[in-house]
Design a protein around this motif. Structure first.
Motif, PDB file in Angstrom:
ATOM      1  N   GLU A 164      29.260  41.124  51.511  1.00 31.95           N
ATOM      2  CA  GLU A 164      29.425  41.390  50.073  1.00 31.95           C
ATOM      3  C   GLU A 164      29.886  42.827  49.847  1.00 31.95           C
ATOM      4  O   GLU A 164      30.805  43.088  49.059  1.00 31.95           O
ATOM      5  N   GLU A 165      29.267  43.755  50.563  1.00 32.57           N
ATOM      6  CA  GLU A 165      29.638  45.171  50.427  1.00 32.57           C
ATOM      7  C   GLU A 165      31.073  45.405  50.885  1.00 32.57           C
ATOM      8  O   GLU A 165      31.845  46.109  50.215  1.00 32.57           O
ATOM      9  N   LEU A 166      31.455  44.828  52.011  1.00 29.48           N
ATOM     10  CA  LEU A 166      32.807  45.041  52.526  1.00 29.48           C
ATOM     11  C   LEU A 166      33.850  44.376  51.630  1.00 29.48           C
ATOM     12  O   LEU A 166      34.935  44.921  51.421  1.00 29.48           O
ATOM     13  N   TRP A 167      33.524  43.211  51.098  1.00 26.30           N
ATOM     14  CA  TRP A 167      34.422  42.503  50.178  1.00 26.30           C
ATOM     15  C   TRP A 167      34.714  43.391  48.962  1.00 26.30           C
ATOM     16  O   TRP A 167      35.854  43.539  48.536  1.00 26.30           O
ATOM     17  N   GLU A 168      33.651  43.990  48.439  1.00 24.71           N
ATOM     18  CA  GLU A 168      33.804  44.882  47.286  1.00 24.71           C
ATOM     19  C   GLU A 168      34.640  46.106  47.645  1.00 24.71           C
ATOM     20  O   GLU A 168      35.496  46.539  46.880  1.00 24.71           O
ATOM     21  N   ARG A 169      34.407  46.673  48.821  1.00 19.52           N
ATOM     22  CA  ARG A 169      35.164  47.858  49.244  1.00 19.52           C
ATOM     23  C   ARG A 169      36.649  47.566  49.402  1.00 19.52           C
ATOM     24  O   ARG A 169      37.472  48.467  49.289  1.00 19.52           O
ATOM     25  N   TYR A 174      34.714  39.755  42.718  1.00 17.37           N
ATOM     26  CA  TYR A 174      33.286  39.518  42.914  1.00 17.37           C
ATOM     27  C   TYR A 174      33.025  38.024  42.822  1.00 17.37           C
ATOM     28  O   TYR A 174      33.597  37.344  41.983  1.00 17.37           O
ATOM     29  N   SER A 175      32.207  37.495  43.557  1.00 18.07           N
ATOM     30  CA  SER A 175      31.499  37.862  44.747  1.00 18.07           C
ATOM     31  C   SER A 175      32.116  37.099  45.914  1.00 18.07           C
ATOM     32  O   SER A 175      32.668  36.023  45.721  1.00 18.07           O
TER      33      SER A 175
END
Length: 189
Positions: A164-169, A174-175
């Motif tokens: 989730e964190e890497l996808w956002e970066r 989302y998500s």
């Protein structure tokens, strides 16, 4: 058809059933605190066939932790400023797409069959290939971007927090957990 599929027992490092009286109990909270919940989740999947379980191994979980750190680095660390040229970029792109779709097929089949250990192993191999390609001109192609997104999507059920964190970066919608599962194109695979 629905059926019950029980997981195996996780043994102590001494290959005996974990027990306070034996003194071989492993507290996963300690590992979650130092390595993160995703490392523990992925290690429990990687430890052996799901229905068989296996012995806990402190070095084994460290390997999974290193794998997740390499996934992090693949996405977050900047590419080298001077990328190595690729002799035949079109062929390299075709090869990367073929590997991406073969990995989708393998991970999907393994997940459906509860073969989580081989699923994680396939993701490790895919990540290793991507790490080798990151320093080349291949890392500036659409095939590369597709491969990185696919790696995160395939890893998301096992490691929901880091993905989730890497996808956002990456600036993606989302998500990651609301995205469609990648589909294997048999012609590309």
């Amino acid at each position: 058809m629905l059926r019950l599929f029980n997981q195996g027992i996780i043994l102590g490092e001494d290959n005996e059933k974990m027990s306070k009286s034996r003194g071989n109990v492993v507290n996963p909270d300690d590992y979650v605190e130092t390595m993160g919940a995703d490392s523990v989740r992925a290690y429990l999947m990687f430890i052996g066939p799901w229905e068989e379980g296996g012995p806990w191994n402190s070095r084994g979980i460290e390997g999974v932790f290193r794998f997740l750190n390499r996934v992090w680095g693949l996405v977050v660390d900047p590419r080298p400023s001077a990328l190595a040229p690729v002799e035949d970029l079109e062929a390299a792109e075709r090869g990367l797409r073929r590997l991406t779709h073969r990995t989708i097929k393998k991970v999907t089949e393994d997940m459906e069959a509860f073969r989580f250990n081989t699923m994680i192993a396939a993701l490790m191999e895919f990540n290793n290939h991507l790490l080798r390609a990151k320093g080349t001109a291949l890392a500036e192609t659409e095939a590369w971007q597709e491969a990185v997104r696919t790696l995160l999507l395939l890893l998301a059920p096992s490691c929901p927090h880091i993905t989730e964190e890497l996808w956002e970066r990456l600036g993606l919608p989302y998500s990651i957990h609301d995205q469609r599962w990648p589909e294997c194109d048999p012609e590309l695979a």
